[in-house]
Design an enzyme around this catalytic site. Structure first.
Site, PDB file in Angstrom:
ATOM      1  N   LYS A   1      23.187 -19.466  30.804  1.00  0.00           N
ATOM      2  CA  LYS A   1      21.892 -19.533  31.487  1.00  0.00           C
ATOM      3  C   LYS A   1      21.838 -20.902  32.166  1.00  0.00           C
ATOM      4  O   LYS A   1      20.956 -21.731  31.914  1.00  0.00           O
ATOM      5  CB  LYS A   1      20.767 -19.347  30.456  1.00  0.00           C
ATOM      6  CG  LYS A   1      19.368 -19.230  31.039  1.00  0.00           C
ATOM      7  CD  LYS A   1      19.119 -17.933  31.798  1.00  0.00           C
ATOM      8  CE  LYS A   1      17.749 -17.962  32.457  1.00  0.00           C
ATOM      9  NZ  LYS A   1      17.508 -16.806  33.345  1.00  0.00           N
TER      10      LYS A   1
ATOM     11  N   ASP B   1      24.733 -12.876  19.973  1.00  0.00           N
ATOM     12  CA  ASP B   1      24.081 -12.045  18.953  1.00  0.00           C
ATOM     13  C   ASP B   1      23.351 -10.891  19.629  1.00  0.00           C
ATOM     14  O   ASP B   1      23.494  -9.723  19.245  1.00  0.00           O
ATOM     15  CB  ASP B   1      23.102 -12.908  18.145  1.00  0.00           C
ATOM     16  CG  ASP B   1      22.366 -12.095  17.085  1.00  0.00           C
ATOM     17  OD1 ASP B   1      23.039 -11.333  16.377  1.00  0.00           O
ATOM     18  OD2 ASP B   1      21.129 -12.223  16.985  1.00  0.00           O
TER      19      ASP B   1
ATOM     20  N   TYR C   1      21.308 -21.693  16.297  1.00  0.00           N
ATOM     21  CA  TYR C   1      21.443 -21.291  14.890  1.00  0.00           C
ATOM     22  C   TYR C   1      21.633 -22.509  13.983  1.00  0.00           C
ATOM     23  O   TYR C   1      21.196 -22.506  12.841  1.00  0.00           O
ATOM     24  CB  TYR C   1      22.667 -20.382  14.715  1.00  0.00           C
ATOM     25  CG  TYR C   1      22.413 -18.920  14.972  1.00  0.00           C
ATOM     26  CD1 TYR C   1      22.088 -18.466  16.248  1.00  0.00           C
ATOM     27  CD2 TYR C   1      22.526 -17.986  13.946  1.00  0.00           C
ATOM     28  CE1 TYR C   1      21.880 -17.118  16.487  1.00  0.00           C
ATOM     29  CE2 TYR C   1      22.319 -16.639  14.182  1.00  0.00           C
ATOM     30  CZ  TYR C   1      21.994 -16.215  15.449  1.00  0.00           C
ATOM     31  OH  TYR C   1      21.798 -14.872  15.682  1.00  0.00           O
TER      32      TYR C   1
ATOM     33  N   ASP D   1      20.640 -13.025  31.720  1.00  0.00           N
ATOM     34  CA  ASP D   1      19.656 -11.960  31.991  1.00  0.00           C
ATOM     35  C   ASP D   1      20.290 -10.889  32.875  1.00  0.00           C
ATOM     36  O   ASP D   1      20.149  -9.687  32.636  1.00  0.00           O
ATOM     37  CB  ASP D   1      18.366 -12.534  32.607  1.00  0.00           C
ATOM     38  CG  ASP D   1      18.612 -13.528  33.730  1.00  0.00           C
ATOM     39  OD1 ASP D   1      19.776 -13.926  33.952  1.00  0.00           O
ATOM     40  OD2 ASP D   1      17.628 -13.912  34.398  1.00  0.00           O
TER      41      ASP D   1
ATOM     42  N   ASP E   1      24.636  -6.540  20.098  1.00  0.00           N
ATOM     43  CA  ASP E   1      23.834  -5.393  19.639  1.00  0.00           C
ATOM     44  C   ASP E   1      23.583  -4.443  20.809  1.00  0.00           C
ATOM     45  O   ASP E   1      23.637  -3.224  20.669  1.00  0.00           O
ATOM     46  CB  ASP E   1      22.478  -5.850  19.060  1.00  0.00           C
ATOM     47  CG  ASP E   1      22.532  -6.075  17.544  1.00  0.00           C
ATOM     48  OD1 ASP E   1      23.613  -6.428  17.038  1.00  0.00           O
ATOM     49  OD2 ASP E   1      21.488  -5.898  16.870  1.00  0.00           O
TER      50      ASP E   1
HETATM   51  C1  IPM Z   1      24.981 -10.849  13.188  1.00  0.00           C
HETATM   52  C2  IPM Z   1      23.673 -10.856  12.449  1.00  0.00           C
HETATM   53  C3  IPM Z   1      23.439 -12.259  11.878  1.00  0.00           C
HETATM   54  C4  IPM Z   1      23.328 -13.208  13.061  1.00  0.00           C
HETATM   55  C5  IPM Z   1      22.223 -12.375  10.944  1.00  0.00           C
HETATM   56  C6  IPM Z   1      22.288 -11.403   9.799  1.00  0.00           C
HETATM   57  C7  IPM Z   1      22.035 -13.778  10.450  1.00  0.00           C
HETATM   58  O1  IPM Z   1      22.638 -10.431  13.269  1.00  0.00           O
HETATM   59  O2  IPM Z   1      26.025 -11.125  12.562  1.00  0.00           O
HETATM   60  O3  IPM Z   1      24.973 -10.576  14.395  1.00  0.00           O
HETATM   61  O4  IPM Z   1      22.257 -13.358  13.655  1.00  0.00           O
HETATM   62  O5  IPM Z   1      24.343 -13.840  13.389  1.00  0.00           O
HETATM   63 MG    MG Z   2      23.284  -9.762  15.181  1.00  0.00          MG
END
Ligand code: IPM
Ligand code: MG
Length: 359
Positions: free
Chosen positions: A190, A247, A139, A223, A251
Site C-alpha cells: 500500500k 492474512d 502483529y 486494495d 483467506d
Molecule cells: C492465520 C490466523 C492467525 C493469524 C491467527 C489465528 C492469529 O488467522 O494463521 O492466518 O492472524 O496469523
Molecule cells: Mg488468518
C-alpha cells in the site's frame, strides 16, 4: 531417515484433523522406510485450560528439540479476547521458531472448480503461491492502550514496523520460489499511503534487480489486488506481501478453491547457520461449531504434512506421493461436509481413503 516431529493439535477441530495428518505421516514413513517419532504438546486454548499459558514452557521445549512442528488450529469463543488469548500461543511460537515466511499454496483442482462461489471458468487453472511475511508488521509492533483526552476516550495503537533486513529475507525466499516456478513475482503493498509499504517496494525492487535479475517483478496495491484476485486469479503465480495483508488475502484466496479446509501452509525460517525451521498447519481456524462431529475436512492438515516432508525433511518424493493421494481422493469424488450438502464422508473416513490411496 529418522525425524522427530512435534504435534500441537490445539483447539476445536485441530485435534481431529491433526490425527489424520499424523496417521498419514506414519503410513508414509512405513511405506518409504522412514522413522518418524511424534511428541505431542499443548498450545492455545487447550494449554490455557491446562496451565494458564497459551505457550507453556514444556511446549517450547518440545518444539525446540523437534525437526519440524505440525499444528492444528488455535482459538475459540470460549477464551474470548481478554489479556490471555489462544492466538498468543501461535504468534509466540512463530516468533520463537523465527518462521518469518508463511507459504500458502492455493490450487484449484479441476474436479472442485464448480464448487467455488466464483465462476468456474474464472478459477479453473488457478495455481498461486502466497508468501506472507509472518514475524513483523502490525502483529509484532508495539501495542498500547492509553487514556486520551476527555472527548477521545481510550486510544489504542498497533505500530506497523518493518526493517530492510526483514523485508529482504522474505522477498529472497519468494523470489527463489518464483525462479523455480514461472519466473513471475507479484509484490502487494500500500505504497500510496504507508511508509512501511514504500520501504517494502524499494527493498523488493532492489533485491530482485540485484539478486534475481531473471525474474519479472510487478507491484500491485493491496486494495486493487483484493479485486484482481477474484477477477483473474490465473494471472498470478508467486505473491509476496506483508503480514496483515497476507492474512487477509490468503483467506480471500482460499474461497477460490471451494473451501478453506483444503489449504495447507508452511511457516519457514532460515536460521543464520542455514538450518530451516518449519511449522506446518492448515490455514483454516478451529471451527468450534463443528468440532468433535467428524465433519471437518482434514485435507488442509494432510497437505500440510506433505509440505513438512518437503521443506523440513527434504523428502520430495514422499511429499509428492502424499499430495497425489489427497488430490486423488478428491478427484475420485470423496467430499467432506464443507464441500457437499449430502453424501459427505467423515473426517476419519477421508483420512483412511488417503492412506489407502498412498499404499
Ligand atoms: C492465520 C490466523 C492467525 C493469524 C491467527 C489465528 C492469529 O488467522 O494463521 O492466518 O492472524 O496469523
Ligand atoms: Mg488468518
Amino acid at each position: 531417515m529418522k525425524a522427530r516431529i512435534a504435534v500441537l493439535a490445539g483447539d476445536g477441530i485441530g485435534p481431529e484433523v491433526t490425527n489424520e495428518a499424523v496417521a498419514l505421516l506414519q503410513r508414509a514413513g512405513d511405506l518409504y522406510g522412514h522413522h518418524f517419532e511424534f511428541e505431542t504438546a499443548a498450545i492455545g486454548g487447550a494449554a490455557i485450560d491446562a496451565t494458564g499459558d497459551p505457550l507453556p514452557t514444556a511446549t517450547r521445549a518440545v518444539v525446540q528439540r523437534a525437526d519440524a512442528v505440525l499444528l492444528g488450529a488455535v482459538g475459540g469463543p470460549k477464551w474470548g479476547t481478554g489479556a490471555v488469548r489462544p492466538e498468543q500461543g501461535l504468534l509466540g511460537l512463530r516468533a520463537l521458531l523465527g518462521t518469518y515466511a508463511n507459504v500458502r499454496p492455493v490450487t484449484v483442482l479441476p474436479a472442485l472448480a464448480e464448487l467455488s462461489p466464483v465462476r468456474a471458468d474464472r478459477v479453473r487453472g488457478t495455481d498461486l503461491l502466497f508468501v506472507r511475511e509472518l514475524t513483523g508488521g502490525a502483529y509484532f509492533g508495539a501495542k498500547s492502550r492509553e487514556q486520551g483526552t476527555r472527548d477521545q476516550g481510550v486510544v489504542a495503537t498497533d505500530a506497523m514496523v518493518y526493517s530492510e533486513a526483514e523485508i529482504a529475507r522474505v522477498v529472497r525466499l519468494a523470489a527463489g520460489f518464483a525462479r523455480e516456478r514461472s519466473g513471475q513475482l507479484t509484490s502487494v503493498d500500500k505504497a500510496n499511503v504507508l511508509e512501511t509499504s514504500r520501504l517494502w517496494r524499494e527493498v523488493t525492487t532492489r533485491v530482485v534487480r540485484d539478486e534475481y535479475p531473471d525474474i519479472t517483478l510487478e507491484h500491485v496495491l493491496v486494495d486493487s489486488f483484493a479485486m484482481l484476485l477474484i477477477q483473474r486469479p490465473t494471472a498470478y503465480d508467486v505473491v509476496v506481501t506483508e503480514n496483515l495483508f497476507g492474512d487477509i488475502l490468503t483467506d480471500e484466496a482460499a474461497v477460490l478453491t471451494g473451501s478453506i479446509g483444503l489449504l495447507p501452509s508452511a511457516s519457514l525460517g532460515v536460521a543464520a547457520d542455514g538450518a530451516v525451521r518449519g511449522l506446518y498447519e492448515p490455514i483454516h481456524g478451529s471451527a468450534p461449531d463443528i468440532a468433535g462431529q467428524g465433519k471437518a475436512n482434514p485435507a488442509g492438515a494432510m497437505l500440510s504434512a506433505a509440505l513438512l516432508l518437503r521443506h523440513s525433511l527434504g523428502l520430495e518424493r514422499v511429499a509428492s506421493a502424499v499430495e497425489s493421494a489427497v488430490f486423488g481422493v478428491l478427484n475420485a469424488g470423496a467430499r467432506t461436509a464443507d464441500l457437499c450438502s449430502e453424501g459427505a464422508v467423515s473426517t476419519s473416513e477421508f483420512g483412511r481413503l488417503v492412506r489407502e490411496r498412498l499404499a
